[in-house]
Design a protein around this motif. Structure first.
Motif, PDB file in Angstrom:
ATOM      1  N   VAL A   1      24.069   6.133  -3.844  1.00 52.72           N
ATOM      2  CA  VAL A   1      25.321   5.372  -3.911  1.00 52.72           C
ATOM      3  C   VAL A   1      24.978   3.917  -3.615  1.00 52.72           C
ATOM      4  O   VAL A   1      24.179   3.643  -2.715  1.00 52.72           O
TER       5      VAL A   1
ATOM      6  N   PRO B   1      23.028  10.745   5.628  1.00 53.69           N
ATOM      7  CA  PRO B   1      23.357  10.161   4.322  1.00 53.69           C
ATOM      8  C   PRO B   1      24.853   9.960   4.040  1.00 53.69           C
ATOM      9  O   PRO B   1      25.191   9.375   3.019  1.00 53.69           O
TER      10      PRO B   1
ATOM     11  N   ARG C   1      12.501  10.241  -8.101  1.00 56.01           N
ATOM     12  CA  ARG C   1      12.435  11.292  -7.094  1.00 56.01           C
ATOM     13  C   ARG C   1      13.582  12.282  -7.263  1.00 56.01           C
ATOM     14  O   ARG C   1      13.924  13.009  -6.345  1.00 56.01           O
TER      15      ARG C   1
ATOM     16  N   GLY D   1      25.872   6.733   2.839  1.00 53.24           N
ATOM     17  CA  GLY D   1      25.314   6.303   1.546  1.00 53.24           C
ATOM     18  C   GLY D   1      24.781   4.887   1.625  1.00 53.24           C
ATOM     19  O   GLY D   1      24.922   4.099   0.701  1.00 53.24           O
TER      20      GLY D   1
ATOM     21  N   TYR E   1       0.858  -1.187   0.000  1.00 53.45           N
ATOM     22  CA  TYR E   1       0.000   0.000   0.000  1.00 53.45           C
ATOM     23  C   TYR E   1       0.889   1.231   0.000  1.00 53.45           C
ATOM     24  O   TYR E   1       1.665   1.433   0.937  1.00 53.45           O
ATOM     25  N   GLU E   2       0.819   2.029  -1.045  1.00 56.46           N
ATOM     26  CA  GLU E   2       1.666   3.221  -1.222  1.00 56.46           C
ATOM     27  C   GLU E   2       0.770   4.446  -1.225  1.00 56.46           C
ATOM     28  O   GLU E   2      -0.162   4.525  -2.016  1.00 56.46           O
ATOM     29  N   ARG E   3       1.126   5.400  -0.352  1.00 60.07           N
ATOM     30  CA  ARG E   3       0.199   6.540  -0.208  1.00 60.07           C
ATOM     31  C   ARG E   3       0.202   7.459  -1.431  1.00 60.07           C
ATOM     32  O   ARG E   3      -0.786   8.115  -1.715  1.00 60.07           O
TER      33      ARG E   3
ATOM     34  N   ARG F   1      19.699  19.401  -2.414  1.00 62.69           N
ATOM     35  CA  ARG F   1      19.915  18.341  -3.402  1.00 62.69           C
ATOM     36  C   ARG F   1      19.362  18.773  -4.753  1.00 62.69           C
ATOM     37  O   ARG F   1      18.455  19.608  -4.815  1.00 62.69           O
TER      38      ARG F   1
ATOM     39  N   GLY G   1      21.491   4.054   3.166  1.00 64.26           N
ATOM     40  CA  GLY G   1      20.087   3.928   3.550  1.00 64.26           C
ATOM     41  C   GLY G   1      19.342   2.895   2.730  1.00 64.26           C
ATOM     42  O   GLY G   1      18.541   2.116   3.254  1.00 64.26           O
ATOM     43  N   VAL G   2      19.608   2.875   1.425  1.00 64.37           N
ATOM     44  CA  VAL G   2      18.902   1.934   0.560  1.00 64.37           C
ATOM     45  C   VAL G   2      19.459   0.523   0.742  1.00 64.37           C
ATOM     46  O   VAL G   2      18.704  -0.456   0.804  1.00 64.37           O
TER      47      VAL G   2
ATOM     48  N   GLN H   1      16.600  18.896   2.238  1.00 61.51           N
ATOM     49  CA  GLN H   1      16.278  17.834   3.199  1.00 61.51           C
ATOM     50  C   GLN H   1      17.028  18.079   4.510  1.00 61.51           C
ATOM     51  O   GLN H   1      18.260  18.025   4.517  1.00 61.51           O
TER      52      GLN H   1
ATOM     53  N   ALA I   1      -1.574   4.092   4.724  1.00 65.08           N
ATOM     54  CA  ALA I   1      -1.751   3.364   5.989  1.00 65.08           C
ATOM     55  C   ALA I   1      -2.037   4.366   7.103  1.00 65.08           C
ATOM     56  O   ALA I   1      -1.367   5.399   7.201  1.00 65.08           O
TER      57      ALA I   1
ATOM     58  N   ASP J   1       7.485   2.524   5.743  1.00 67.94           N
ATOM     59  CA  ASP J   1       6.923   3.817   5.346  1.00 67.94           C
ATOM     60  C   ASP J   1       7.824   4.997   5.685  1.00 67.94           C
ATOM     61  O   ASP J   1       7.356   6.115   5.886  1.00 67.94           O
TER      62      ASP J   1
ATOM     63  N   GLY K   1      13.840  -0.536   7.078  1.00 69.83           N
ATOM     64  CA  GLY K   1      14.340   0.645   6.367  1.00 69.83           C
ATOM     65  C   GLY K   1      14.345   1.876   7.256  1.00 69.83           C
ATOM     66  O   GLY K   1      14.580   1.799   8.466  1.00 69.83           O
ATOM     67  N   ASP K   2      14.055   3.039   6.659  1.00 73.16           N
ATOM     68  CA  ASP K   2      14.077   4.292   7.422  1.00 73.16           C
ATOM     69  C   ASP K   2      12.992   4.343   8.490  1.00 73.16           C
ATOM     70  O   ASP K   2      13.074   5.155   9.414  1.00 73.16           O
TER      71      ASP K   2
HETATM   72  C1  LIG Z   1      20.339  13.924   1.309  1.00 73.62           C
HETATM   73  C2  LIG Z   1      20.163  12.412   1.260  1.00 73.62           C
HETATM   74  C3  LIG Z   1      21.014  11.642   0.470  1.00 73.62           C
HETATM   75  C4  LIG Z   1      20.893  10.220   0.478  1.00 73.62           C
HETATM   76  N1  LIG Z   1      21.770   9.498  -0.261  1.00 73.62           N
HETATM   77  C5  LIG Z   1      21.716   8.145  -0.216  1.00 73.62           C
HETATM   78  C6  LIG Z   1      22.635   7.337  -0.958  1.00 73.62           C
HETATM   79  O1  LIG Z   1      23.501   7.823  -1.679  1.00 73.62           O
HETATM   80  N2  LIG Z   1      22.541   5.972  -0.838  1.00 73.62           N
HETATM   81  C7  LIG Z   1      21.601   5.381  -0.055  1.00 73.62           C
HETATM   82  O2  LIG Z   1      21.570   4.140   0.022  1.00 73.62           O
HETATM   83  N3  LIG Z   1      20.707   6.116   0.638  1.00 73.62           N
HETATM   84  C8  LIG Z   1      20.735   7.469   0.605  1.00 73.62           C
HETATM   85  N4  LIG Z   1      19.842   8.208   1.310  1.00 73.62           N
HETATM   86  C9  LIG Z   1      18.890   7.513   2.204  1.00 73.62           C
HETATM   87  C10 LIG Z   1      17.780   6.813   1.445  1.00 73.62           C
HETATM   88  O3  LIG Z   1      17.107   7.719   0.593  1.00 73.62           O
HETATM   89  C11 LIG Z   1      16.794   6.214   2.450  1.00 73.62           C
HETATM   90  O4  LIG Z   1      17.497   5.547   3.468  1.00 73.62           O
HETATM   91  C12 LIG Z   1      15.881   5.215   1.760  1.00 73.62           C
HETATM   92  O5  LIG Z   1      15.107   5.864   0.779  1.00 73.62           O
HETATM   93  C13 LIG Z   1      14.964   4.517   2.781  1.00 73.62           C
HETATM   94  O6  LIG Z   1      14.109   3.652   2.100  1.00 73.62           O
HETATM   95  P1  LIG Z   1      12.704   3.257   2.743  1.00 73.62           P
HETATM   96  O7  LIG Z   1      12.070   2.384   1.728  1.00 73.62           O
HETATM   97  O8  LIG Z   1      12.907   2.765   4.121  1.00 73.62           O
HETATM   98  O9  LIG Z   1      11.901   4.621   2.885  1.00 73.62           O
HETATM   99  P2  LIG Z   1      11.416   5.641   1.758  1.00 73.62           P
HETATM  100  O10 LIG Z   1      12.334   5.648   0.586  1.00 73.62           O
HETATM  101  O11 LIG Z   1      11.179   6.932   2.470  1.00 73.62           O
HETATM  102  O12 LIG Z   1      10.031   5.046   1.261  1.00 73.62           O
HETATM  103  C14 LIG Z   1       8.885   5.058   2.071  1.00 73.62           C
HETATM  104  C15 LIG Z   1       7.652   4.920   1.183  1.00 73.62           C
HETATM  105  O13 LIG Z   1       6.507   4.802   2.009  1.00 73.62           O
HETATM  106  C16 LIG Z   1       5.486   5.654   1.512  1.00 73.62           C
HETATM  107  N5  LIG Z   1       4.646   6.018   2.662  1.00 73.62           N
HETATM  108  C17 LIG Z   1       4.944   6.851   3.682  1.00 73.62           C
HETATM  109  N6  LIG Z   1       3.954   6.895   4.577  1.00 73.62           N
HETATM  110  C18 LIG Z   1       2.988   6.062   4.108  1.00 73.62           C
HETATM  111  C19 LIG Z   1       1.707   5.676   4.594  1.00 73.62           C
HETATM  112  N7  LIG Z   1       1.206   6.155   5.750  1.00 73.62           N
HETATM  113  N8  LIG Z   1       0.989   4.779   3.867  1.00 73.62           N
HETATM  114  C20 LIG Z   1       1.466   4.263   2.697  1.00 73.62           C
HETATM  115  N9  LIG Z   1       2.671   4.610   2.189  1.00 73.62           N
HETATM  116  C21 LIG Z   1       3.426   5.496   2.893  1.00 73.62           C
HETATM  117  C22 LIG Z   1       6.230   6.830   0.892  1.00 73.62           C
HETATM  118  O14 LIG Z   1       5.427   7.520  -0.056  1.00 73.62           O
HETATM  119  C23 LIG Z   1       7.435   6.123   0.267  1.00 73.62           C
HETATM  120  O15 LIG Z   1       7.163   5.684  -1.043  1.00 73.62           O
HETATM  121  C24 LIG Z   1      19.909   9.605   1.298  1.00 73.62           C
HETATM  122  C25 LIG Z   1      19.025  10.390   2.061  1.00 73.62           C
HETATM  123  C26 LIG Z   1      19.139  11.785   2.045  1.00 73.62           C
HETATM  124  C27 LIG Z   1      18.220  12.599   2.926  1.00 73.62           C
END
Ligand SMILES: Cc1cc2nc3c(=O)[nH]c(=O)nc-3n(C[C@H](O)[C@H](O)[C@H](O)COP(=O)(O)OP(=O)(O)OC[C@H]3O[C@@H](n4cnc5c(N)ncnc54)[C@H](O)[C@@H]3O)c2cc1C
Length: 406
Positions: free
Chosen positions: A19, A288, A14, A291, A4-6, A144, A293-294, A261, A90, A119, A280-281
């Motif tokens: 990295v 960051p 994006r 590098g 479920y994606e909001r 950024r 987070g992903v 950010q 959600a 999320d 994840g986050d």
């Molecule tokens: C300046 C900067 C640079 C970065 N550079 C890097 C890099 O070089 N390499 C790297 O690995 N990482 C990097 N990151 C970190 C990376 O972007 C995150 O760690 C990563 O995106 C986390 O993934 P995620 O899937 O946990 O969360 P997210 O990518 O935040 O995805 C969460 C998803 O959940 C959805 N969502 C949110 N709330 C709800 C809800 N209530 N219901 C349904 N859907 C919802 C959102 O729309 C989104 O699609 C960087 C971050 C920043 C701020």
């Protein structure tokens, strides 16, 4: 699995660079993700540019840098459309010993074996499980942006799109590298240049101003790019011309929609409550500079899939083990990122933090330590940790992020 994606529109890009590290590649392959060409752009090494644009330090360090859109597209193709629900937000989760119930903003509710909060940094699911855990502002922000390589001069392109570059004005840091185009092309001439410029921003004054939009409304810890006031962008561009190498200033000047950010830290006390899981986050947010987070998010997902592949009666134990293992990893990544970013904080540092900040602020250290897989970064000795969380020790650390691939 149902996702479920909001966001209501199909997420495509994006506008952000990512990295990558080898464990991420392994987890993507294991998840069945496929990509047509390369996973990203291969850069052979890194360089620091001084204010005049002269390369002052260089290092050979091959790495693949990519775009958020390319990674996302490959996973989305692998997952398919049938169980992917856009525009479904959600709202909350009802915790029951066996079958948690997920409630969505559209008023529907459904029972699942597991509810996984993936999320992101402002996770609603985490907010419900641990209301006291809020992202902690680190005292600086990142500007950024991405610009097509054909929109910058040949001279800027030759320097910025062939390596990972750094600019280091006092107390600040800019990193830049080439990424795939919006349509995932990685060939020369089609790529984009991606930059992240970290700048101190005191919370009650500078940050307040940056996050106040065109209508005078102050946003929390994020502001939509199209709401940033034009004068704030003009001021940032003028600062770039004054503080950064001319090639960086040019790329920033030509970026159509830079965005801001604020940098935060966050560590959840647990990744599992009953049959509700955070990954994840939503669970751990590292600054960051690592590098990772992903890579961390993918590692969490891969580990969860592996741990949860047990009979129902063993699931609670398996989830507990998953949480223990991945928390150690998440906490280690967060701690390392704090060390790397300490010199940009506006807050008062403790004497211990000052030593760390100084150690990681030299051009040589920034060049060698930024965006390196933590399993390669002296983590096993724990030597760079000033006073890490007690569970992070050389004994407890998983054998590299691919603990998930055993
Ligand atoms: C300046 C900067 C640079 C970065 N550079 C890097 C890099 O070089 N390499 C790297 O690995 N990482 C990097 N990151 C970190 C990376 O972007 C995150 O760690 C990563 O995106 C986390 O993934 P995620 O899937 O946990 O969360 P997210 O990518 O935040 O995805 C969460 C998803 O959940 C959805 N969502 C949110 N709330 C709800 C809800 N209530 N219901 C349904 N859907 C919802 C959102 O729309 C989104 O699609 C960087 C971050 C920043 C701020």
């Amino acid at each position: 699995v149902e996702i479920y994606e909001r966001t209501s529109a199909a997420l495509a890009d994006r506008g952000a660079g990512i990295v990558t590290h080898p464990p991420l590649h392994q987890d993507l392959v294991a998840a069945g993700a496929i990509w047509d060409g390369d996973l990203g752009v291969k850069v052979p090494g890194r360089a620091v540019l001084d204010r005049d644009g002269t390369i002052v330090v260089e290092k050979i360090l091959p790495q693949i840098v990519t775009s958020w859109g390319l990674l996302y597209g490959s996973l989305k193709r692998a997952f398919g459309a049938e169980h992917y629900h856009f525009g479904r937000s959600a709202l909350s989760v009802e915790i029951h010993p066996k079958r948690p119930i997920l409630r969505l903003a559209d008023g529907t509710a459904q029972e699942f074996d597991l509810v996984i909060g993936a999320d992101g940094v402002n996770s609603r699911i985490r907010g419900q499980l641990f209301p006291q855990m809020q992202p902690r502002y680190a005292g600086y922000i990142a500007w950024r942006g991405v610009v097509d390589e054909r929109d910058i001069s040949p001279q800027a392109r030759d320097i910025l799109c062939e390596r990972f570059t750094f600019g280091l004005p006092p107390g600040e840091q800019l990193i830049g590298y080439p990424i795939a185009s919006a349509s995932h092309e990685t060939r020369r001439g089609k790529r984009r240049f991606n930059f992240v410029w970290y700048r101190p921003a005191e919370e009650s004054t500078v940050l307040h101003d940056l996050l106040t939009d065109r209508a005078g409304h102050r946003h929390g810890l994020s502001i939509p790019a199209d709401q940033i006031r034009p004068e704030v962008i003009r001021r940032m561009q003028a600062d770039a011309a004054e503080l950064l190498a001319p090639v960086f200033a040019e790329a920033i000047q030509r970026t159509r929609q830079p965005f801001i950010q604020p940098i935060v830290d966050l560590e959840s006390p647990s990744m599992v409550v009953g049959r509700v899981v955070l990954i994840g986050d939503a669970a751990f947010v590292a600054r960051p500079h690592v590098g990772m987070g992903v890579t961390k998010a993918a590692g969490d997902a891969a580990a969860l899939a592996r741990f949860a592949a047990v009979v129902e009666s063993e699931l609670d134990d398996a989830l507990e083990k998953f949480s223990r293992q991945r928390r150690v990893y998440g906490a280690a990544v967060v701690m390392r990122a704090r060390c790397l970013g300490a010199y940009m904080q506006t807050q008062q540092l403790t004497p211990e933090e000052r030593v760390t900040a100084e150690r990681f602020s030299t051009p040589e250290a920034v060049l060698s330590e930024t965006a390196i897989d933590i399993s390669l970064a002296g983590m096993m000795s724990g030597s760079f940790l000033p006073s890490g969380p007690s569970e992070v020790s050389s004994v407890d650390l998983p054998a590299g992020p691919v603990a998930t691939a055993q």
